[in-house]
Design a protein around this motif. Structure first.
Motif, PDB file in Angstrom:
ATOM      1  N   LEU A  51       4.241   7.674   0.742  1.00 47.75           N
ATOM      2  CA  LEU A  51       3.956   8.177   2.080  1.00 47.75           C
ATOM      3  C   LEU A  51       4.701   9.496   2.256  1.00 47.75           C
ATOM      4  N   ALA A  52       4.045  10.476   2.860  1.00 45.29           N
ATOM      5  CA  ALA A  52       4.734  11.724   3.190  1.00 45.29           C
ATOM      6  C   ALA A  52       5.694  11.443   4.337  1.00 45.29           C
ATOM      7  N   GLU A  53       6.752  12.233   4.420  1.00 46.26           N
ATOM      8  CA  GLU A  53       7.758  11.989   5.452  1.00 46.26           C
ATOM      9  C   GLU A  53       7.204  12.152   6.865  1.00 46.26           C
ATOM     10  N   THR A  54       6.012  12.747   7.008  1.00 47.50           N
ATOM     11  CA  THR A  54       5.399  12.936   8.322  1.00 47.50           C
ATOM     12  C   THR A  54       4.426  11.807   8.693  1.00 47.50           C
ATOM     13  N   HIS A  55       4.242  10.828   7.830  1.00 45.97           N
ATOM     14  CA  HIS A  55       3.320   9.724   8.117  1.00 45.97           C
ATOM     15  C   HIS A  55       3.827   8.942   9.332  1.00 45.97           C
ATOM     16  N   PRO A  56       2.912   8.510  10.213  1.00 48.01           N
ATOM     17  CA  PRO A  56       3.330   7.792  11.434  1.00 48.01           C
ATOM     18  C   PRO A  56       4.193   6.557  11.180  1.00 48.01           C
ATOM     19  N   ILE A  57       4.018   5.893  10.060  1.00 45.29           N
ATOM     20  CA  ILE A  57       4.834   4.706   9.764  1.00 45.29           C
ATOM     21  C   ILE A  57       6.305   5.100   9.663  1.00 45.29           C
TER      22      ILE A  57
ATOM     23  N   GLN B 208       7.601   7.993  10.972  1.00 45.98           N
ATOM     24  CA  GLN B 208       8.012   8.832  12.090  1.00 45.98           C
ATOM     25  C   GLN B 208       8.378   8.063  13.354  1.00 45.98           C
ATOM     26  N   ASP B 209       7.618   7.083  13.679  1.00 40.58           N
ATOM     27  CA  ASP B 209       7.724   6.470  15.003  1.00 40.58           C
ATOM     28  C   ASP B 209       8.656   5.269  15.065  1.00 40.58           C
ATOM     29  N   GLY B 210       9.490   5.079  14.065  1.00 36.42           N
ATOM     30  CA  GLY B 210      10.422   3.961  14.086  1.00 36.42           C
ATOM     31  C   GLY B 210       9.734   2.606  14.074  1.00 36.42           C
ATOM     32  N   ARG B 211       8.596   2.542  13.432  1.00 38.05           N
ATOM     33  CA  ARG B 211       7.840   1.287  13.391  1.00 38.05           C
ATOM     34  C   ARG B 211       8.448   0.321  12.386  1.00 38.05           C
ATOM     35  N   ALA B 212       8.186  -0.954  12.611  1.00 38.22           N
ATOM     36  CA  ALA B 212       8.571  -1.987  11.654  1.00 38.22           C
ATOM     37  C   ALA B 212       7.300  -2.483  10.987  1.00 38.22           C
ATOM     38  N   ILE B 213       7.388  -2.792   9.718  1.00 37.13           N
ATOM     39  CA  ILE B 213       6.208  -3.231   8.965  1.00 37.13           C
ATOM     40  C   ILE B 213       6.103  -4.746   9.040  1.00 37.13           C
ATOM     41  N   LYS B 214       4.911  -5.195   9.409  1.00 36.52           N
ATOM     42  CA  LYS B 214       4.638  -6.625   9.504  1.00 36.52           C
ATOM     43  C   LYS B 214       4.065  -7.152   8.192  1.00 36.52           C
ATOM     44  N   ASN B 215       3.163  -6.368   7.592  1.00 35.99           N
ATOM     45  CA  ASN B 215       2.440  -6.862   6.427  1.00 35.99           C
ATOM     46  C   ASN B 215       1.955  -5.698   5.562  1.00 35.99           C
ATOM     47  N   ILE B 216       1.992  -5.897   4.249  1.00 35.60           N
ATOM     48  CA  ILE B 216       1.396  -4.958   3.300  1.00 35.60           C
ATOM     49  C   ILE B 216       0.410  -5.765   2.469  1.00 35.60           C
TER      50      ILE B 216
ATOM     51  N   PRO C 295       9.526  -5.080   2.682  1.00 36.56           N
ATOM     52  CA  PRO C 295       8.776  -3.957   3.241  1.00 36.56           C
ATOM     53  C   PRO C 295       9.658  -2.822   3.763  1.00 36.56           C
ATOM     54  N   THR C 296      10.929  -3.106   4.043  1.00 40.30           N
ATOM     55  CA  THR C 296      11.814  -2.051   4.535  1.00 40.30           C
ATOM     56  C   THR C 296      12.057  -0.966   3.481  1.00 40.30           C
ATOM     57  N   LEU C 297      11.814  -1.271   2.200  1.00 42.44           N
ATOM     58  CA  LEU C 297      11.933  -0.246   1.150  1.00 42.44           C
ATOM     59  C   LEU C 297      11.006   0.928   1.446  1.00 42.44           C
ATOM     60  N   LEU C 298       9.829   0.615   1.966  1.00 41.65           N
ATOM     61  CA  LEU C 298       8.843   1.647   2.291  1.00 41.65           C
ATOM     62  C   LEU C 298       9.377   2.591   3.359  1.00 41.65           C
ATOM     63  N   LEU C 299      10.152   2.059   4.284  1.00 43.02           N
ATOM     64  CA  LEU C 299      10.715   2.868   5.367  1.00 43.02           C
ATOM     65  C   LEU C 299      11.992   3.587   4.951  1.00 43.02           C
ATOM     66  N   GLU C 300      12.825   2.917   4.173  1.00 42.76           N
ATOM     67  CA  GLU C 300      14.131   3.461   3.824  1.00 42.76           C
ATOM     68  C   GLU C 300      14.089   4.410   2.630  1.00 42.76           C
ATOM     69  N   LYS C 301      13.260   4.110   1.631  1.00 38.58           N
ATOM     70  CA  LYS C 301      13.214   4.915   0.408  1.00 38.58           C
ATOM     71  C   LYS C 301      11.763   5.157  -0.013  1.00 38.58           C
TER      72      LYS C 301
ATOM     73  N   THR D 214      11.155   6.738  -3.594  1.00 34.08           N
ATOM     74  CA  THR D 214      11.700   6.110  -4.798  1.00 34.08           C
ATOM     75  C   THR D 214      11.264   4.653  -4.868  1.00 34.08           C
ATOM     76  N   GLU D 215      12.094   3.743  -4.434  1.00 29.90           N
ATOM     77  CA  GLU D 215      11.776   2.318  -4.557  1.00 29.90           C
ATOM     78  C   GLU D 215      10.652   1.866  -3.624  1.00 29.90           C
ATOM     79  N   GLY D 216      10.314   2.668  -2.628  1.00 28.76           N
ATOM     80  CA  GLY D 216       9.260   2.306  -1.690  1.00 28.76           C
ATOM     81  C   GLY D 216       7.924   2.954  -1.992  1.00 28.76           C
ATOM     82  N   TYR D 217       7.685   3.328  -3.241  1.00 26.88           N
ATOM     83  CA  TYR D 217       6.405   3.944  -3.605  1.00 26.88           C
ATOM     84  C   TYR D 217       5.273   2.926  -3.453  1.00 26.88           C
ATOM     85  N   ILE D 218       4.046   3.402  -3.400  1.00 25.80           N
ATOM     86  CA  ILE D 218       2.872   2.538  -3.228  1.00 25.80           C
ATOM     87  C   ILE D 218       2.277   2.144  -4.579  1.00 25.80           C
ATOM     88  N   ALA D 219       2.013   3.142  -5.425  1.00 25.24           N
ATOM     89  CA  ALA D 219       1.341   2.868  -6.701  1.00 25.24           C
ATOM     90  C   ALA D 219       1.591   3.997  -7.696  1.00 25.24           C
ATOM     91  N   VAL D 220       1.286   3.701  -8.966  1.00 21.48           N
ATOM     92  CA  VAL D 220       1.361   4.697 -10.037  1.00 21.48           C
ATOM     93  C   VAL D 220      -0.037   4.834 -10.630  1.00 21.48           C
TER      94      VAL D 220
END
Length: 182
Positions: A51-57, A59-67, A131-137, A140-146
């Motif tokens: 995710l780019a650092e400007t993605h709404p997830i 930016q807006d201090g959201r919490a992730i419920k499900n991936i 899921p917090t890896l996606l928000l925190e890093k 690096t560790e919060g990547y989606i896919a290769v």
């Protein structure tokens, strides 16, 4: 004296991402404002989708419920299995192939796309458990896919992507447009 020099070197040393990857961006994915993706391209052609650092997830201090990597009834990115040197068996993706769907606690749902053509090598299963890896890093560790682009297409995949400078221009124009009174 050595301690001071060592701290200065550590402060100015580039991160692994900055050192070995080139950042490319896709802004406003599928026409959805601010849904920006980042592609980290390694010199060996591997591309890491984040995710780019400007993605709404982010930016807006959201919490992730499900991936969810289940794209349709008969297509799950988790079932992707590759083998051998040529990575046989990996799912082939187009530019706009969905990789996963992320649902936030406020029930907003975001679809993350591949952004490039290539063979899916792996999805990050760690973000399913944490899921917090996606928000925190996210880089690096919060990547989606290769994804591994075809050799013939590896030079052309960046044609539809934005460089860091071009992306920053898009973001600054977006900020100016949002600050203008209607």
């Amino acid at each position: 004296m050595d301690g001071v020099e060592q701290r200065d070197t550590e402060a100015t040393a580039p991160s692994v991402i900055d050192r070995y990857y080139t950042r490319w961006f896709r802004a406003d994915m599928k026409g959805k404002p601010c849904e920006d993706h980042c592609i980290l391209q390694h010199s060996n052609r591997l591309c890491v989708i984040t995710l780019a650092e400007t993605h709404p997830i982010l930016q807006d201090g959201r919490a992730i419920k499900n991936i969810n990597y289940q794209i349709s009834n008969c297509c799950s990115r988790l079932n992707n299995k590759v083998s051998g040197k040529s990575k046989r068996g990996g799912q082939f993706l187009t530019d706009f192939a969905p990789l996963c769907r992320i649902t936030c606690t406020d029930e907003t749902e975001y679809t993350i796309y591949s952004c490039i053509r290539g063979r899916l090598l792996e999805v990050n299963e760690s973000i399913l458990e944490t899921p917090t890896l996606l928000l925190e890093k996210p880089s690096t560790e919060g990547y989606i896919a290769v994804i591994l682009p075809k050799f013939e297409e590896s030079k052309r995949i960046t044609e539809n992507l934005l460089s860091r400078e071009e992306f920053e221009t898009v973001v600054s124009k977006r900020i100016v447009a949002q600050s203008q009174p209607s």
